[in-house]
Design a protein around this motif. Structure first.
Motif, PDB file in Angstrom:
ATOM      1  N   TYR A   1       0.847  -1.206   0.000  1.00  0.00           N
ATOM      2  CA  TYR A   1       0.000   0.000   0.000  1.00  0.00           C
ATOM      3  C   TYR A   1       0.871   1.241   0.000  1.00  0.00           C
ATOM      4  O   TYR A   1       2.041   1.185   0.381  1.00  0.00           O
ATOM      5  N   ASP A   2       0.273   2.361  -0.380  1.00  0.00           N
ATOM      6  CA  ASP A   2       0.982   3.629  -0.198  1.00  0.00           C
ATOM      7  C   ASP A   2       1.024   3.962   1.296  1.00  0.00           C
ATOM      8  O   ASP A   2       2.060   4.325   1.837  1.00  0.00           O
ATOM      9  N   VAL A   3      -0.160   3.827   1.923  1.00  0.00           N
ATOM     10  CA  VAL A   3      -0.258   4.196   3.349  1.00  0.00           C
ATOM     11  C   VAL A   3      -0.966   3.098   4.123  1.00  0.00           C
ATOM     12  O   VAL A   3      -2.041   2.638   3.716  1.00  0.00           O
ATOM     13  N   VAL A   4      -0.371   2.682   5.225  1.00  0.00           N
ATOM     14  CA  VAL A   4      -1.071   1.801   6.171  1.00  0.00           C
ATOM     15  C   VAL A   4      -1.346   2.615   7.423  1.00  0.00           C
ATOM     16  O   VAL A   4      -0.440   3.270   7.961  1.00  0.00           O
TER      17      VAL A   4
ATOM     18  N   ILE B   1       1.001   5.310   9.152  1.00  0.00           N
ATOM     19  CA  ILE B   1       0.472   6.323  10.080  1.00  0.00           C
ATOM     20  C   ILE B   1      -0.006   5.567  11.307  1.00  0.00           C
ATOM     21  O   ILE B   1      -0.900   4.723  11.231  1.00  0.00           O
ATOM     22  N   ASP B   2       0.652   5.838  12.426  1.00  0.00           N
ATOM     23  CA  ASP B   2       0.349   5.095  13.652  1.00  0.00           C
ATOM     24  C   ASP B   2      -0.688   5.869  14.464  1.00  0.00           C
ATOM     25  O   ASP B   2      -0.391   6.907  15.048  1.00  0.00           O
ATOM     26  N   ALA B   3      -1.921   5.323  14.493  1.00  0.00           N
ATOM     27  CA  ALA B   3      -3.015   5.960  15.245  1.00  0.00           C
ATOM     28  C   ALA B   3      -3.534   4.959  16.266  1.00  0.00           C
ATOM     29  O   ALA B   3      -4.732   4.761  16.424  1.00  0.00           O
TER      30      ALA B   3
ATOM     31  N   LEU C   1      -4.782   1.564   3.508  1.00  0.00           N
ATOM     32  CA  LEU C   1      -5.381   0.476   4.295  1.00  0.00           C
ATOM     33  C   LEU C   1      -5.436   0.881   5.771  1.00  0.00           C
ATOM     34  O   LEU C   1      -4.437   1.313   6.338  1.00  0.00           O
ATOM     35  N   MET C   2      -6.634   0.734   6.380  1.00  0.00           N
ATOM     36  CA  MET C   2      -6.752   0.915   7.840  1.00  0.00           C
ATOM     37  C   MET C   2      -6.805  -0.468   8.468  1.00  0.00           C
ATOM     38  O   MET C   2      -7.553  -1.325   7.994  1.00  0.00           O
ATOM     39  N   ILE C   3      -6.071  -0.627   9.558  1.00  0.00           N
ATOM     40  CA  ILE C   3      -6.113  -1.916  10.256  1.00  0.00           C
ATOM     41  C   ILE C   3      -6.608  -1.670  11.684  1.00  0.00           C
ATOM     42  O   ILE C   3      -6.066  -0.826  12.401  1.00  0.00           O
TER      43      ILE C   3
END
Ligand SMILES: Cc1cc2nc3c(=O)[nH]c(=O)nc-3n(C[C@H](O)[C@H](O)[C@H](O)COP(=O)(O)OP(=O)(O)OC[C@H]3O[C@@H](n4cnc5c(N)ncnc54)[C@H](O)[C@@H]3O)c2cc1C
Lengths: 570, 89
Positions: free
Chosen positions: A5-8, A163-165, A31-33
Motif C-alpha cells: 500500500y501507499d499508506v497503512v 500512520i500510527d493511530a 489500508l486501515m487496520i
C-alpha cells in the motif's frame, strides 16, 4: 506474497479514519487496520468534542453530518467545600448564552462507537480499505526505515508510509523504540458509567450543560485535586455519562487503590450531591460501566513532550503522539488536527518520493505551530488545583476553577482560537459560511437524529411549513457569502495582521474580564426572557426548515449508496 | 463465545484473546501495584509474586503495565476481534 500500500494506518479510532480518508481522497492506496471486531468497539470516552475540533478539523467532518448525542452549551461547575453541610459554590460562567445557544454550541456530546463508525465509513467511501479483527503486532524496519507492519498471523503488509493511530498506550511505538512508556503519574484512569434516562427528564434536569464537580480531597467526592481530570457528568440524548478519573501514581510514589477510591467517590457523589440524589438517581438506571486510561499530563513534562512523533517512514498521530489535552481532557480535536496534518505530509512525501525523517519533520513543525494543540496539551490549570488543596484556600480553588472551566478560560484560550480562525479565513474567507451552516445543520441533525447513513436523512419535509425564516436565512447567509467572496482579496490581507494581533487577545481578556464578569451577571437576568424567546424561535425554524438550506454541497442529504457497507469484515 | 459480567454491565468479552498480559516472575517484586489499579480484579499476589487471576474482566487499559516499575508486566493486545467490547463508550 506481501500486500503493498501507499499508506497503512494502524487503528480506526478518531484519528486513524480521518487520516485514511484524506489519503484515499488524494488517490493513495490506503489500508486501515483495526484490532476490534467492529470499528469503535474498544474506544471508550466521555465524550464532549469541543467546538474548535469541528471548526478547524477535517473538512469532511465540518461539512458532513456525523452522529451526535447532544449539543452542549458549556460547563456548570460545582465547587464543593463541604457536601454534608451543603457548602458549595456554582460557577456557570463558561456557557454560550441564549439566543446563540443551543444552535451555537460549546461542543457536541457523542458516543465513540457510532462516531468512529461514521468516520470509517467516510474513509471507506473515499476508497480506503479496512481490515477489522486484525491486530498489528509489530512495525517492519529495513535498515531503520519503517516499511510496513506485521500482523498477528505473522503476515506482513508493506507500505511507503505508516500512520500510527494506535491510541494512548502506544505499544507499537514503544516496541519500535520511537517512544517510551509513559510514567504512571502522567496517565489518568477513567471509570465511566453510562446511565439511561428519559430524554424529557434529561432536557429538564441537565439541559445542554456538562457538570463538573470539584471538592477538597478529604470530602472524597472526586479524585484528588490536580491528580486527574476530576468528576464529570455528560448529558446525552437518552442517557448520562458519569466519569471520574485519577492518575495512576500520586506524589511520593504512591500508587492508589483505585477500585476502592472510585467506589467511594461514586457512592458519595450519587448519594450526597442534591442534583444526583434528588433529580437524577430516581430517574436513571445503569446500563454500562467501563474504564480506560489517557495521557493527561504528557504535555506538561518537557521530556515526555519532546518524544518523537515521527521517524523514517512513520508518523504518529492523536493519542499515540501524546496529544491528549490536559486543558479540557479532550483528545479528539488534536487527533483530528494531527490526522489532517499527517495525511497532508504523507501525500507530499509520497509525491516527492522521500518518506525519510528529514522530510517528515514537516509534520512535527506543523504540530508545534498549531496554536490549539500547543495550548491544550500544555495548560497547567488542572495541575495547579494541587496548590489550592495544599493551601486549602476556598478563594483559590474558586479562582482556579473559574480561570480554567469558567469565563476565565477566555484569558488563555482566546488567542489560540482566534489564531486558528484567522488562519482559516486567510485561506478562504467563505469558510465563515460553512461554519454557520455547520451549526444549523448539526442542530437539525440532533433534533431529527438525521446523520449520514441513516434513513431519516431522507425524511419528508412538511410542505406547509412557514417559509419566511428560510427566506431570511437565505438572504442573510447567501448575502454574507457573496460579500465574503467579493471582498476575499482584502479579507485575506486583513487576516494576516489579525492573526498576529490575536496574541494580545489573552492579555486583553485578563484586563477586560473583571469588567465583563459583573456586566454579564447583571445583564443576564433581564435579558434572559428575550434571549430565550429568540432562541426558541431559531430552534423552531431549524426544526422545520428544509435541510438543503444548511448543506454545504447541494444534494448531500441523499442517503449514501454505500450506507449499508459492512464494517465488520474486510 | 461472548461473555458478560454482572459487575460490569454493557460490556462483552469475546473469547480467544490468548495470554496478552504476562508476568515475568523473576522481575516481579510483589509490590502489588498492578492489583491496586486494576478495576477488573484481574490480579492476585501468590507467594509474593503477582499473578493473573483472570483476563475475563480485563478492559485492556494497560494500567498494570504502566505501574510496574520493575518491568515485570509484559502487555500486548488480545488477538484481533477478541477481548472486551462495548457500544456505550
Ligand atoms: C474516559 C475517556 C474520556 C475522554 N473524554 C474525552 C472528551 O470528552 N473529549 C475529547 O475530545 N476526548 C476525550 N478523550 C480522549 C479521546 O478519546 C482520545 O483522545 C481519542 O480517542 C484519540 O483518538 P486516536 O485516534 O488517537 O485513538 P483512539 O480513538 O483510541 O483509536 C485507537 C484505535 O486503534 C486501535 N488499535 C490500537 N492498537 C492497535 C493495533 N496494534 N492494531 C490494530 N488496531 C489497533 C484501537 O482498537 C482503536 O480503535 C477521552 C478519553 C478517555 C479514555
Amino acid at each position: 506474497m506481501e500486500d503493498f500500500y501507499d499508506v497503512v494506518v494502524i487503528g480506526a479510532g478518531f484519528g486513524g479514519s480521518a487520516a485514511a480518508k484524506k489519503c484515499a481522497d488524494a488517490g493513495l492506496k490506503t489500508l486501515m487496520i483495526e484490532r476490534s471486531e467492529n470499528v469503535g468497539d474498544k474506544v471508550i470516552s466521555g465524550l464532549t468534542i469541543p467546538i474548535y475540533g469541528f471548526l478547524f478539523g477535517p473538512d469532511f467532518i465540518r461539512d458532513g453530518n456525523p452522529p451526535f448525542e447532544r449539543p452542549t452549551d458549556g460547563i456548570i461547575n460545582y465547587i464543593i467545600y463541604d457536601i454534608d453541610a451543603g457548602d458549595m459554590d456554582i460557577d456557570d460562567t463558561l456557557r454560550v448564552p441564549r439566543p446563540f445557544s443551543p444552535v451555537v454550541t460549546f461542543g457536541y456530546n457523542t458516543y465513540c462507537k457510532p462516531f468512529c463508525e461514521w468516520q470509517a465509513r467516510k474513509a471507506v467511501d473515499a476508497g480506503s480499505e479496512l481490515r477489522t479483527s486484525t491486530t498489528v503486532v509489530d512495525i517492519i524496519k529495513d535498515n531503520g526505515m519503517v516499511s510496513g507492519v506485521v500482523l498477528e498471523d505473522g503476515s506482513r503488509i508493506r507500505s511507503k508510509i505508516v500512520i500510527d493511530a494506535e491510541g494512548s498506550q502506544g505499544i507499537l511505538a514503544v516496541k519500535a523504540g520511537i517512544r517510551k512508556k509513559y510514567p504512571p503519574e502522567a496517565i489518568s484512569l477513567a471509570d465511566t458509567y453510562d446511565y439511561v434516562m428519559d430524554k424529557k427528564d434529561l432536557d429538564r434536569i441537565l439541559g445542554y450543560s456538562l457538570r463538573f464537580c470539584w471538592g477538597w480531597d478529604e470530602q472524597k467526592i472526586a479524585p484528588p485535586l490536580g491528580h486527574g481530570n476530576g468528576l464529570m457528568v455528560w448529558p446525552y440524548r437518552n442517557s448520562v455519562h458519569f466519569m471520574q478519573d485519577h492518575c495512576l501514581r500520586l506524589d511520593g510514589n504512591k500508587v492508589p487503590n483505585l477500585k476502592k477510591r472510585f467506589q467511594e467517590y461514586h457512592d458519595n457523589i450519587t448519594t450526597k450531591l442534591p442534583l444526583w440524589k434528588e433529580e437524577i438517581a430516581p430517574r436513571c438506571h445503569v446500563r454500562a460501566r467501563m474504564w480506560e486510561g489517557f495521557e493527561i499530563y504528557v504535555g506538561l513534562d518537557p521530556e515526555l513532550k519532546k518524544m518523537s512523533n515521527h521517524d523514517d517512514g512513520i508518523i504518529l498521530i492523536g493519542d499515540a503522539a501524546g496529544l491528549e489535552s490536559t486543558e479540557l481532557c479532550d483528545g479528539v480535536p488534536a487527533a483530528w488536527f494531527s490526522a489532517d496534518i499527517a495525511a497532508d505530509v504523507a501525500i507530499e512525501a509520497i509525491r516527492a518520493g522521500n518518506t525519510r525523517k528529514d522530510f517528515l519533520k514537516k509534520y512535527d513543525d506543523r504540530i508545534k505551530d498549531h496554536p490549539i494543540i500547543q495550548w491544550s496539551i500544555s495548560s497547567r490549570n488542572r495541575y495547579n488545583l494541587r496548590y489550592a488543596q495544599e493551601k486549602h484556600d476556598k478563594r483559590l480553588l474558586k479562582k482556579y476553577v473559574h480561570y480554567a472551566w469558567g469565563m476565565g478560560q477566555l484569558t488563555h484560550s482566546l488567542t489560540p482560537i482566534l489564531k486558528m480562525t484567522f488562519r482559516f479565513i486567510k485561506k478562504d474567507p467563505a469558510i465563515v459560511t460553512k461554519w454557520i451552516k455547520m451549526y444549523f445543520r448539526y442542530y437539525q441533525n440532533w433534533l431529527h437524529e438525521s446523520y449520514d447513513y441513516t434513513e431519516s436523512r431522507n425524511r419528508i419535509i412538511d410542505p406547509g411549513r412557514p417559509k419566511t425564516g428560510e427566506a431570511v436565512f437565505k438572504i442573510l447567509v447567501g448575502g454574507q457569502d457573496l460579500i465574503l467572496k467579493i471582498l476575499a482579496p482584502i479579507i485575506k490581507l486583513l487576516a494576516i495582521p489579525a492573526f498576529y494581533l490575536s496574541i494580545i487577545a489573552n492579555p486583553a481578556m485578563k484586563i477586560l474580564l473583571p469588567v465583563m464578569r459583573p456586566v454579564y451577571k447583571i445583564l443576564r437576568v433581564p435579558l434572559s426572557p428575550l434571549g430565550n424567546w429568540l432562541s426558541d424561535k431559531v430552534v423552531r425554524f431549524v426544526d422545520r426548515a428544509d435541510p438543503s438550506l444548511f448543506e454545504v454541497t447541494p444534494g448531500q442529504s441523499i442517503i449514501s449508496q454505500k450506507g449499508s457497507i459492512n464494517l465488520k469484515k474486510d | 463465545m461472548i461473555k458478560t459480567h454482572d459487575d460490569f454491565p454493557g460490556v462483552e468479552w469475546i473469547d480467544g484473546t490468548g495470554d496478552f498480559i504476562r508476568v515475568n516472575s523473576s522481575k516481579c517484586t510483589g509490590c502489588g501495584n498492578c492489583m491496586k489499579v486494576c478495576l477488573g480484579d484481574c490480579w492476585e499476589i501468590v507467594d509474593q509474586k503477582a499473578q493473573i487471576k483472570t483476563l475475563a474482566t480485563c478492559m485492556e487499559c494497560a494500567s498494570c503495565w504502566y505501574v510496574c516499575d520493575a518491568g515485570a508486566v509484559d502487555f500486548s493486545w488480545p488477538k484481533g476481534g477478541t477481548g472486551y467490547r462495548s457500544d456505550w463508550g
